[in-house]
Design a protein around this motif. Structure first.
Motif, PDB file in Angstrom:
ATOM      1  N   ASP A   1       0.852  -1.189   0.000  1.00  0.00           N
ATOM      2  CA  ASP A   1       0.000   0.000   0.000  1.00  0.00           C
ATOM      3  C   ASP A   1       0.893   1.246   0.000  1.00  0.00           C
ATOM      4  O   ASP A   1       2.126   1.140  -0.039  1.00  0.00           O
ATOM      5  CB  ASP A   1      -0.976  -0.029   1.179  1.00  0.00           C
ATOM      6  N   ALA A   2       0.274   2.412   0.028  1.00  0.00           N
ATOM      7  CA  ALA A   2       1.035   3.662  -0.097  1.00  0.00           C
ATOM      8  C   ALA A   2       2.079   3.772   1.008  1.00  0.00           C
ATOM      9  O   ALA A   2       3.216   4.199   0.776  1.00  0.00           O
ATOM     10  CB  ALA A   2       0.079   4.856  -0.061  1.00  0.00           C
ATOM     11  N   GLU A   3       1.706   3.376   2.205  1.00  0.00           N
ATOM     12  CA  GLU A   3       2.604   3.448   3.348  1.00  0.00           C
ATOM     13  C   GLU A   3       3.826   2.555   3.121  1.00  0.00           C
ATOM     14  O   GLU A   3       4.968   2.959   3.358  1.00  0.00           O
ATOM     15  CB  GLU A   3       1.839   2.978   4.583  1.00  0.00           C
ATOM     16  N   ALA A   4       3.575   1.343   2.663  1.00  0.00           N
ATOM     17  CA  ALA A   4       4.673   0.408   2.418  1.00  0.00           C
ATOM     18  C   ALA A   4       5.554   0.894   1.263  1.00  0.00           C
ATOM     19  O   ALA A   4       6.781   0.773   1.305  1.00  0.00           O
ATOM     20  CB  ALA A   4       4.120  -0.982   2.120  1.00  0.00           C
ATOM     21  N   LEU A   5       4.912   1.466   0.240  1.00  0.00           N
ATOM     22  CA  LEU A   5       5.677   1.954  -0.913  1.00  0.00           C
ATOM     23  C   LEU A   5       6.657   3.052  -0.511  1.00  0.00           C
ATOM     24  O   LEU A   5       7.724   3.187  -1.110  1.00  0.00           O
ATOM     25  CB  LEU A   5       4.729   2.470  -1.999  1.00  0.00           C
ATOM     26  N   ALA A   6       6.268   3.806   0.510  1.00  0.00           N
ATOM     27  CA  ALA A   6       7.129   4.909   0.960  1.00  0.00           C
ATOM     28  C   ALA A   6       8.468   4.389   1.474  1.00  0.00           C
ATOM     29  O   ALA A   6       9.455   5.119   1.497  1.00  0.00           O
ATOM     30  CB  ALA A   6       6.403   5.713   2.044  1.00  0.00           C
ATOM     31  N   THR A   7       8.500   3.129   1.870  1.00  0.00           N
ATOM     32  CA  THR A   7       9.747   2.567   2.405  1.00  0.00           C
ATOM     33  C   THR A   7      10.503   1.770   1.341  1.00  0.00           C
ATOM     34  O   THR A   7      11.548   1.191   1.621  1.00  0.00           O
ATOM     35  CB  THR A   7       9.451   1.621   3.587  1.00  0.00           C
ATOM     36  N   VAL A   8       9.936   1.713   0.137  1.00  0.00           N
ATOM     37  CA  VAL A   8      10.527   0.893  -0.930  1.00  0.00           C
ATOM     38  C   VAL A   8      11.239   1.789  -1.931  1.00  0.00           C
ATOM     39  O   VAL A   8      10.708   2.827  -2.320  1.00  0.00           O
ATOM     40  CB  VAL A   8       9.427   0.085  -1.658  1.00  0.00           C
ATOM     41  N   GLN A   9      12.439   1.351  -2.317  1.00  0.00           N
ATOM     42  CA  GLN A   9      13.125   2.108  -3.368  1.00  0.00           C
ATOM     43  C   GLN A   9      13.032   1.337  -4.669  1.00  0.00           C
ATOM     44  O   GLN A   9      13.291   0.138  -4.704  1.00  0.00           O
ATOM     45  CB  GLN A   9      14.592   2.320  -2.982  1.00  0.00           C
ATOM     46  N   ASN A  10      12.614   2.054  -5.707  1.00  0.00           N
ATOM     47  CA  ASN A  10      12.580   1.466  -7.031  1.00  0.00           C
ATOM     48  C   ASN A  10      11.702   0.212  -7.090  1.00  0.00           C
ATOM     49  O   ASN A  10      12.160  -0.885  -7.397  1.00  0.00           O
ATOM     50  CB  ASN A  10      14.009   1.131  -7.477  1.00  0.00           C
TER      51      ASN A  10
END
Lengths: 603, 342
Positions: free
Chosen positions: A407-416
């Motif tokens: 989700d958006a929250e998890a994506l914030a911690t993901v690079q590329n």
């Protein structure tokens, strides 16, 4: 004459569309109410009304539920099939016929014949001409009740359950049953050995259910929110049951539907909607049969390659082509396993009981979301449309496995973020759902070549890496799908593999083999892809019989392809005439093969 | 440094861009992609809440060329309507924008096209119609006119499927036709389609410069320019702008759309009423007989409930429902089991 207690196979030969179903259900439930384990099989034509139908109720103290070819008591209500029915009835069998049919010349001396004036007797039950056609069926329930000694309370309970919302109807039918029973008591002298006796507690707390109903309930409990389907025998009742459950349990306090159920224009659209909904995050499913999966082939491959979850129930019927729409089969196994063009593979679950229809329906949604792919639940007409006795189902504990969704929250911690990247080394990528508010969320879903970043690619390295990664995902899946169930035997050196609805017959097969001093190990497959236990089982037996309900030994072929070194050990045992599989047929084949095996060994 | 222009939700036109096109230079489809970007930018469509859908063909590739911030589902040939139906019912908060071609829609996908309209799935459905199969190098499609010719001369012996006529017959509530080269007409039509609740069909003639732009084609730039018969001068007034009702009576009609926006139609043909379905059908047939290409808002009827309305769905997407929302209680489950017992 020795009595045969609580072991009887009763068949009613009738015409479809005549309302005999209520009578048959009451007969079955009466036995069940006495504590005698029962199962019922409906052999019906692909027709609305006017063609022959055979309904078989098997009562057995050991709880055998599979088909038994030999009929003990045959009630013939259909003049069109009566001669054939009499011909087919085994020597020593009981024939209950309508004296109005004037069959005296055709009756056999090696049968126990009871003539009953059904057409006259029905006048004692009702004057209503319209009702006579239906009520006449209750008369044979009464006659059987007398002959078998079915308790009146058990019948009354069954009648009330059948017509619970209509007391006058219940009363009329009770009366008709009593008319039959009274007439039989006054006019028939018992010459057959079959009786039933109540077994206290034996069926207490058990349920009677059809596999399609069980699967629908499983889908409800498993969090299915999206159903798209196209009517096809024998799968329609699964969808109709699910829609009933939806309407009853999925309307929220504001009257809004926590589900979508769409009757699609064809099976292609049905699977298309399932993929669209699965892509958008809903737990989505369809149910169909062989002709339906043929049409769904293209999008099944799309699901495989673009990695979109979905659940597909295949209630198998007899193919090829239109085949026998109302006859059972396990004929879709190899087709479903790699349904679609190119290198494709699917997860197949193989329910062996109504309880597994319920449980695997739930597991299918977890597996579909975990592995982001289509999961097939390979039921069949025997499991799906016949009535089976079972322990009650278990209320599920815990939540759903929604798989790797960012989700958006998890994506914030993901690079590329790469939609098709193997981050965890298990072959399973992460996905995002449309509507996710994050700059990285969107990706382009396509069935054409793509790389780990979901960008279009025709590069050979990207293509191969993608296919290899999905293969790896299926290796992971092989370890997480339901494991096979081993029943250990003793004293013989061979093994048996079976799956699906054949399991009901296998219980009996093992008992019969034991009676002839053979006790093979039995492995019941519950899913594809195969796991290591399957290989180990074959490897630990010099030869293994693979029992299946198709002509081409489809599972044997899949096993042979998977384990080519072990292939010579596999011996197919096949049943594919459209009848429900039975234990005797399997035992005969195995015993004959064993004789040959020993002869060969002694040469 | 001048301030970068933004739209009503604070995004720049740049926020709506897609990847570079791989279609032929001069292809009508590229122009349409730009018109889609313009329409979505001007209407303030939220890219995160947009779902792009397509099937297979040149046109179906184009969702890669606009609004990369939106999820896209480039599906299988002719199957986009079912995919979009599933996705948009599973999450009715999404704005559905589909691009298809004449082969994808009128041939292999005509069944799904028909049933999508029948259900009135809330989405914009743009057909980039060039009368020819491009990716397989120049075969007739089912919208090719009778008597029109292929590049190598073969003549089409069959009547075309008129997608606007078909949509009308099926009771579609928003039917429009335009031309890829007519930005002034097409952009407001796409905006209006986005504001419409229900299936909005826009049949856009979009010439194929490689296989169908020759003499003898009825989908060439020259032919379309010559035979284009605009029904109205069109302007779109989004819901966030005020409308000035300052037109000559009888000459201009304001069409109110579901989200409060207006489409203003300055009539070019006094007799044309886009709300009179039977008249529209008759005029459509007459125009076809004259080889005229009627463009503009062909038909509008906002009265039909959309599929998600009919489906009576909750506001939240289905995937947000939790086990406790979806499972009957233990007591209810026990009652189900009891029903199956003695």
């Amino acid at each position: 004459m020795t009595q045969q207690i609580n072991d009887v196979n009763i068949q009613i030969a009738t015409v479809n569309g005549t309302g005999s179903q209520s009578a048959n259900l009451i007969l079955m439930r009466s036995l069940f109410n006495m504590g005698v384990p029962v199962a019922a099989k409906n052999l019906f034509p692909s027709n609305i009304a006017g063609l022959p139908t055979w309904y078989t109720v098997r009562a057995h103290h050991k709880g055998y539920q599979a088909n038994k070819q030999d009929i003990d008591i045959l009630v013939v209500m259909n003049a069109d099939t009566v001669y054939e029915d009499i011909r087919n009835l085994r020597p020593g069998g009981v024939l209950i016929h309508d004296t109005g049919m004037k069959l005296d010349h055709a009756l056999r001396e090696d049968h126990i014949n009871y003539g009953v004036p059904f057409s006259k007797l029905v006048n004692e039950a009702t004057d209503n001409v319209k009702l006579k056609k239906k009520v006449i069926n209750m008369l044979y329930v009464g006659v059987l009740a007398h002959l078998l000694n079915i308790e009146p309370e058990a019948i009354e309970q069954a009648v009330n359950k059948q017509f619970k919302s209509k007391p006058p109807v219940a009363e009329l039918n009770s009366k008709a049953i009593q008319v039959g029973r009274d007439w039989a008591a006054a006019n028939l002298s018992k010459a057959d050995p079959f009786v039933v006796e109540s077994i206290p507690g034996s069926t207490e707390g058990k349920i009677l259910v059809e596999g399609n109903d069980a699967a629908a309930l499983g889908a409800l409990m498993g969090g299915c929110t999206f159903l798209s389907w196209y009517p096809i025998t024998p799968s329609s009742s699964l969808c109709e049951n699910l829609i009933d459950y939806f309407q009853r349990y999925r309307v929220d306090a504001e009257g809004k539907n926590r589900f979508t159920a769409i009757q699609a224009e064809d099976e292609i659209a049905a699977i298309g909607m399932v993929l669209g909904a699965g892509w958008a995050g809903a737990r989505s499913m369809t149910a169909t049969s062989g002709p339906g999966i043929s049409l769904m082939a293209e999008l099944a491959g799309y699901s495989y390659y673009a990695e979109i979850p979905g659940v597909l129930f295949d209630i198998q019927r007899m193919g090829p082509s239109t085949g026998l729409p109302t006859r059972t089969s396990q004929g879709d196994i190899s087709f479903a396993y790699d349904l679609s063009h190119g290198d494709t593979q699917h997860i197949l679950l193989l329910p062996g009981s109504v309880n597994e229809c319920y449980e695997m329906a739930q597991q299918a949604f977890d597996l579909a979301e975990r592995f982001q792919t289509l999961v097939f639940v390979m039921s069949d007409l025997d499991l799906g449309m016949n009535t089976w006795m079972s322990d009650p189902f278990t209320y599920p504990e815990g939540g759903y496995d929604r798989g790797k969704v960012l989700d958006a929250e998890a994506l914030a911690t993901v690079q590329n973020f790469g939609r098709y990247a193997d981050v965890d080394g298990d072959g399973i990528p992460y996905r995002t759902l449309p509507g996710t508010r994050h700059e990285q969320a969107a990706y382009f879903t396509r069935g054409s070549g793509h790389n780990a970043q979901a960008k279009y690619s025709e590069k050979k390295d990207d293509w191969k890496a993608g296919l290899d990664r999905i293969a790896k995902k299926f290796e992971t899946a092989a370890r997480e799908v339901p494991a096979p169930v081993l029943t250990s035997g003793q004293g013989t050196d061979y093994g048996i593999i079976a799956y699906g609805s054949t399991d009901a017959a296998m219980v009996e097969v093992l008992d019969l083999l034991q009676a002839s001093q053979q006790a093979p190990d039995y492995l019941r497959l519950r899913a594809l892809p195969f796991c290591a236990e399957v290989r180990d089982f074959i490897a630990s037996h010099p030869h293994v019989y693979v029992v299946e309900q198709n002509r081409d030994a489809q599972m044997t072929r899949l096993l042979s392809a998977e384990y080519p070194g072990l292939a010579p050990r596999l011996r197919p045992v096949l049943h594919y005439d459209g009848s429900f599989v039975d234990a005797i047929g399997i035992v005969d084949q195995i015993v004959q093969a064993e004789v040959k095996q020993k002869e060969f060994a002694n040469v | 440094m001048s301030k970068v222009k933004t739209n009503v939700i604070g995004l720049t036109r740049e926020d709506y861009k897609g990847g570079p096109t791989t279609l032929c230079p001069g292809c009508g489809h590229n122009a349409i992609s730009n018109h889609i970007i313009q329409a979505c930018y001007e209407s303030g469509v939220d890219p995160f809440m947009l779902g792009k859908f397509s099937g297979i063909g040149c046109s179906s590739k184009t969702p890669a060329y606009f609004i990369s911030k939106a999820h896209a589902f480039n599906s299988a040939h002719g199957r986009m309507p079912s995919i979009a139906t599933g996705a948009l019912l599973a999450n009715p908060q999404l704005t559905g924008l589909a691009v298809s071609g004449d082969g994808d829609t009128a041939s292999i996908g005509v069944g799904q096209f028909v049933h999508l309209i029948r259900r009135n799935v809330d989405m914009v459905y743009i057909v980039e119609n060039n009368g020819v199969y491009g990716l397989t190098k120049g075969q007739f499609s089912a919208t090719a006119d009778i008597g029109s010719t292929l590049k190598k001369g073969a003549e089409n012996p069959f009547e075309p499927i008129d997608l606007c006529g078909l949509a009308l017959e099926l009771g579609c509530g928003f039917v429009a036709r335009s031309f890829s080269g007519d930005k002034k007409q097409l952009v407001p039509l796409i905006q209006a389609a986005l504001s419409h609740k229900g299936t909005a069909i826009i049949d856009v003639i979009s010439p194929c410069v490689t296989f169908n732009d020759h003499e003898g084609s009825t989908k060439s730039y020259d032919f379309v320019k010559e035979h284009d018969q605009p029904l109205q001068e069109i302007d779109f007034i989004p819901h966030y702008e005020e409308i000035n009702v300052d037109y000559e009576a009888g000459d201009t009609v304001n069409v109110k759309l579901h989200d409060g926006a207006y489409l203003t139609l300055k009539k070019l043909d006094q007799d044309y009423d886009p709300t009179d379905r039977l008249a529209v059908m008759r005029l459509g047939h007459e125009a076809r007989a004259r080889q005229q290409l009627l463009t503009g808002l062909i038909y509008h009827n906002p009265g039909k409930p959309s599929f998600d309305d009919v489906s009576n769905l909750p506001e939240a997407p289905l995937h947000t429902l939790q086990p406790e929302d979806l499972r009957p209680s233990r007591e209810q489950f026990e009652a189900i089991m009891q029903r199956l017992m003695r």
